[in-house]
Design a protein around this motif. Sequence first.
Motif, PDB file in Angstrom:
ATOM      1  N   ASN A 107       0.929  -1.270  -0.067  1.00  0.00           N
ATOM      2  CA  ASN A 107      -0.028  -0.019  -0.016  1.00  0.00           C
ATOM      3  C   ASN A 107       0.761   1.255   0.120  1.00  0.00           C
ATOM      4  OD1 ASN A 107       0.906   0.488   2.819  1.00  0.00           O
ATOM      5  ND2 ASN A 107      -1.066  -0.950   3.352  1.00  0.00           N
ATOM      6  N   ARG A 108       0.274   2.317   0.300  1.00  0.00           N
ATOM      7  CA  ARG A 108       0.939   3.768   0.309  1.00  0.00           C
ATOM      8  C   ARG A 108       2.275   3.738   1.072  1.00  0.00           C
ATOM      9  NH1 ARG A 108      -1.762   7.992  -0.132  1.00  0.00           N
ATOM     10  NH2 ARG A 108      -3.925   7.124  -0.749  1.00  0.00           N
ATOM     11  N   PHE A 109       2.061   2.770   2.264  1.00  0.00           N
ATOM     12  CA  PHE A 109       3.084   2.873   3.286  1.00  0.00           C
ATOM     13  C   PHE A 109       4.397   2.310   2.945  1.00  0.00           C
ATOM     14  CE2 PHE A 109      -1.044   3.372   5.363  1.00  0.00           C
ATOM     15  CZ  PHE A 109      -0.999   4.763   5.459  1.00  0.00           C
ATOM     16  N   GLY A 110       4.720   1.603   1.853  1.00  0.00           N
ATOM     17  CA  GLY A 110       5.559   0.563   1.541  1.00  0.00           C
ATOM     18  C   GLY A 110       7.169   1.208   1.551  1.00  0.00           C
ATOM     19  N   ASP A 111       7.267   2.413   1.776  1.00  0.00           N
ATOM     20  CA  ASP A 111       8.564   3.117   1.741  1.00  0.00           C
ATOM     21  C   ASP A 111       9.138   3.496   3.162  1.00  0.00           C
ATOM     22  OD1 ASP A 111       6.803   5.257   2.010  1.00  0.00           O
ATOM     23  OD2 ASP A 111       8.127   6.548   0.358  1.00  0.00           O
ATOM     24  N   LEU A 112       8.111   3.096   4.325  1.00  0.00           N
ATOM     25  CA  LEU A 112       8.116   3.484   5.473  1.00  0.00           C
ATOM     26  C   LEU A 112       8.636   2.063   6.452  1.00  0.00           C
ATOM     27  CD1 LEU A 112       5.393   5.780   6.278  1.00  0.00           C
ATOM     28  CD2 LEU A 112       7.841   6.373   5.610  1.00  0.00           C
ATOM     29  N   ASN A 113       9.600   2.095   7.200  1.00  0.00           N
ATOM     30  CA  ASN A 113       9.993   1.070   7.999  1.00  0.00           C
ATOM     31  C   ASN A 113       8.800   1.287   9.491  1.00  0.00           C
ATOM     32  OD1 ASN A 113      11.093   2.736  10.369  1.00  0.00           O
ATOM     33  ND2 ASN A 113      12.875   2.691   9.256  1.00  0.00           N
ATOM     34  N   SER A 114       8.810   0.400  10.309  1.00  0.00           N
ATOM     35  CA  SER A 114       7.780   0.264  11.253  1.00  0.00           C
ATOM     36  C   SER A 114       7.708   1.546  12.137  1.00  0.00           C
ATOM     37  CB  SER A 114       7.749  -1.008  12.111  1.00  0.00           C
ATOM     38  OG  SER A 114       7.673  -2.203  11.358  1.00  0.00           O
ATOM     39  N   ASP A 115       9.138   1.796  12.559  1.00  0.00           N
ATOM     40  CA  ASP A 115       9.358   3.095  13.425  1.00  0.00           C
ATOM     41  C   ASP A 115       8.569   4.137  12.901  1.00  0.00           C
ATOM     42  OD1 ASP A 115      10.207   1.408  15.460  1.00  0.00           O
ATOM     43  OD2 ASP A 115      12.203   1.807  15.140  1.00  0.00           O
ATOM     44  N   GLU A 116       8.953   4.484  11.435  1.00  0.00           N
ATOM     45  CA  GLU A 116       8.604   5.595  10.763  1.00  0.00           C
ATOM     46  C   GLU A 116       7.141   5.756  10.902  1.00  0.00           C
ATOM     47  OE1 GLU A 116      12.479   6.338   7.945  1.00  0.00           O
ATOM     48  OE2 GLU A 116      10.967   4.761   7.376  1.00  0.00           O
ATOM     49  N   GLN A 273     -24.967   2.704  18.421  1.00  0.00           N
ATOM     50  CA  GLN A 273     -23.998   3.864  17.407  1.00  0.00           C
ATOM     51  C   GLN A 273     -22.805   3.561  17.479  1.00  0.00           C
ATOM     52  OE1 GLN A 273     -24.790   6.373  21.228  1.00  0.00           O
ATOM     53  NE2 GLN A 273     -23.162   7.421  20.207  1.00  0.00           N
ATOM     54  N   PRO A 274     -21.793   4.173  16.603  1.00  0.00           N
ATOM     55  CA  PRO A 274     -20.427   4.127  16.422  1.00  0.00           C
ATOM     56  C   PRO A 274     -19.651   4.651  17.696  1.00  0.00           C
ATOM     57  CG  PRO A 274     -21.417   4.863  14.364  1.00  0.00           C
ATOM     58  CD  PRO A 274     -22.356   4.990  15.288  1.00  0.00           C
ATOM     59  N   VAL A 275     -18.478   3.803  18.182  1.00  0.00           N
ATOM     60  CA  VAL A 275     -17.958   4.027  19.195  1.00  0.00           C
ATOM     61  C   VAL A 275     -16.307   4.200  18.712  1.00  0.00           C
ATOM     62  CG1 VAL A 275     -17.257   3.166  21.435  1.00  0.00           C
ATOM     63  CG2 VAL A 275     -19.617   2.879  20.544  1.00  0.00           C
ATOM     64  N   THR A 276     -15.651   5.221  19.440  1.00  0.00           N
ATOM     65  CA  THR A 276     -14.323   5.289  19.062  1.00  0.00           C
ATOM     66  C   THR A 276     -13.402   4.484  20.373  1.00  0.00           C
ATOM     67  OG1 THR A 276     -13.773   7.065  20.860  1.00  0.00           O
ATOM     68  CG2 THR A 276     -14.670   7.787  18.945  1.00  0.00           C
ATOM     69  N   VAL A 277     -12.607   3.822  19.688  1.00  0.00           N
ATOM     70  CA  VAL A 277     -11.650   2.841  20.554  1.00  0.00           C
ATOM     71  C   VAL A 277     -10.157   3.154  20.284  1.00  0.00           C
ATOM     72  CG1 VAL A 277     -13.414   1.147  20.765  1.00  0.00           C
ATOM     73  CG2 VAL A 277     -11.570   0.960  18.684  1.00  0.00           C
ATOM     74  N   TYR A 278      -9.405   2.810  21.148  1.00  0.00           N
ATOM     75  CA  TYR A 278      -7.886   2.903  20.779  1.00  0.00           C
ATOM     76  C   TYR A 278      -7.189   1.626  20.762  1.00  0.00           C
ATOM     77  CZ  TYR A 278      -8.424   7.671  23.126  1.00  0.00           C
ATOM     78  OH  TYR A 278      -8.856   8.844  23.260  1.00  0.00           O
ATOM     79  N   ILE A 279      -6.451   1.501  19.921  1.00  0.00           N
ATOM     80  CA  ILE A 279      -5.498   0.083  19.584  1.00  0.00           C
ATOM     81  C   ILE A 279      -4.146   0.487  19.449  1.00  0.00           C
ATOM     82  CG2 ILE A 279      -7.728  -0.697  18.559  1.00  0.00           C
ATOM     83  CD1 ILE A 279      -6.454  -0.204  15.680  1.00  0.00           C
ATOM     84  N   ASP A 280      -3.387  -0.761  19.191  1.00  0.00           N
ATOM     85  CA  ASP A 280      -2.132  -0.699  18.955  1.00  0.00           C
ATOM     86  C   ASP A 280      -2.183  -1.228  17.664  1.00  0.00           C
ATOM     87  OD1 ASP A 280       0.689  -0.871  19.448  1.00  0.00           O
ATOM     88  OD2 ASP A 280       0.572  -3.169  18.725  1.00  0.00           O
ATOM     89  N   ALA A 281      -1.360  -0.320  16.786  1.00  0.00           N
ATOM     90  CA  ALA A 281      -1.333  -0.256  15.200  1.00  0.00           C
ATOM     91  C   ALA A 281       0.178  -0.364  15.066  1.00  0.00           C
ATOM     92  CB  ALA A 281      -1.903   0.781  14.743  1.00  0.00           C
ATOM     93  N   SER A 282       1.163  -0.974  15.789  1.00  0.00           N
ATOM     94  CA  SER A 282       2.415  -0.754  15.641  1.00  0.00           C
ATOM     95  C   SER A 282       3.203  -1.954  14.771  1.00  0.00           C
ATOM     96  CB  SER A 282       3.467  -0.684  16.731  1.00  0.00           C
ATOM     97  OG  SER A 282       3.154  -1.540  17.727  1.00  0.00           O
ATOM     98  N   GLN A 287       0.630  -2.482   9.457  1.00  0.00           N
ATOM     99  CA  GLN A 287       0.920  -1.751   8.444  1.00  0.00           C
ATOM    100  C   GLN A 287       0.194  -2.030   6.981  1.00  0.00           C
ATOM    101  OE1 GLN A 287       4.964  -0.479   8.770  1.00  0.00           O
ATOM    102  NE2 GLN A 287       5.016   0.609   6.632  1.00  0.00           N
ATOM    103  N   PHE A 288       0.598  -3.340   6.767  1.00  0.00           N
ATOM    104  CA  PHE A 288       0.015  -3.643   5.484  1.00  0.00           C
ATOM    105  C   PHE A 288      -1.057  -4.531   5.411  1.00  0.00           C
ATOM    106  CE2 PHE A 288       4.784  -2.699   5.365  1.00  0.00           C
ATOM    107  CZ  PHE A 288       4.667  -1.844   4.273  1.00  0.00           C
TER     108      PHE A 288
END
Length: 362
Positions: A107-116, A273-282, A287-288
Amino acid sequence: MASSSKPFLGLLLSITCLMQLLMAAAADPPPERPCEKKSDREMRYMFSQWMAKYAKQYSCPEEEEKRYQVWKDNTDFIGGFASQTEISSGVGAFAPQTITDSFVGMNRFGDLNSDEFVQQFTGFNSTGFRAPLPTPIPPQHSWLPCCVDWRSTGAVTGVKFQGSCASCWAFAAAAAIEGLHRIKTGELVSLSEQVMVDCDTGSNGCGGGRSDTALGLLASRGGVTSEERYPYTGVRGGCDVGKLLSGHSASVSGFAAVPPNDERQLALAVARQPVTVYIDASAPKFQFYKGGVYRGPCAAGRVNHAVTIVGYCENIGGDKYWIAKNSWSSDWGDQGYVYLAKDVWWPQGTCGLATSPFYPTA
């Protein structure tokens, strides 16, 4: 006699030629195999095509080469999942189906490593975070349908793109209010994330923030203006106080916290109704992510990103999953959505989604 010597001379010439070939082979290095050179050419051609697709430009040839190497590493990582079975298109079309484990794709994030990637495209800021007292759903509202999808009722706007501004928290809050407003009034309006990025002093604009403080700000002002009136720029600017205080397109009177680490209470809230949540996306797999039910990996006890749960499904004999709207464009995930495993054995939920859910009230 002359005729009998011809076979012998022919044999001698053949042996001589063979010895010359062997000596030449020993003296010279083997030539490059055409397939190896072609593979490198193909990879660079694919990278150029990827750059064109996402209008990527780099400051200098050295930076482009660096990004190519990162992209190539990510391509190799994605290739490790190539044998997995892809899901059918029914889930993205809002139809409950049994779907497979998650799979990945470029996807569009292909030129980034995980930290970036985490630094640029997540954005939950836990500094000073203290969850409000939860509001349990009353027992008389405890019946749950097997599947809920607010997209199918027209309560979800199209997937948006936060850009490299770490403003996921504002997008998650806006999506929750958009859904509530549609449910209450029958009108779907795209609401302004930029007013939260510019005006929420409890957050840090493109440096990260929290959906709960954004909801609190809008509740204190009585509502939020539209995306059209206060468009998204992807950078933090000065707060337009007039648009913060007046000309609201959706009203907000307050917000409530779902009891933490309780997926049934979360389901009761999402059924309304829709609800906001926090997640880990690292994780690189996140990413892919391209589709299917995401079960991990996730960092234990850590969340860094905000999304909006717009539904769930509990297929009989099939997978249980939450439907989460992200803010990384429709190119990411399954048309911009991620399906997170539901009712897992650990109380925090997949990637911590049950730790701190919130929903607006009007």
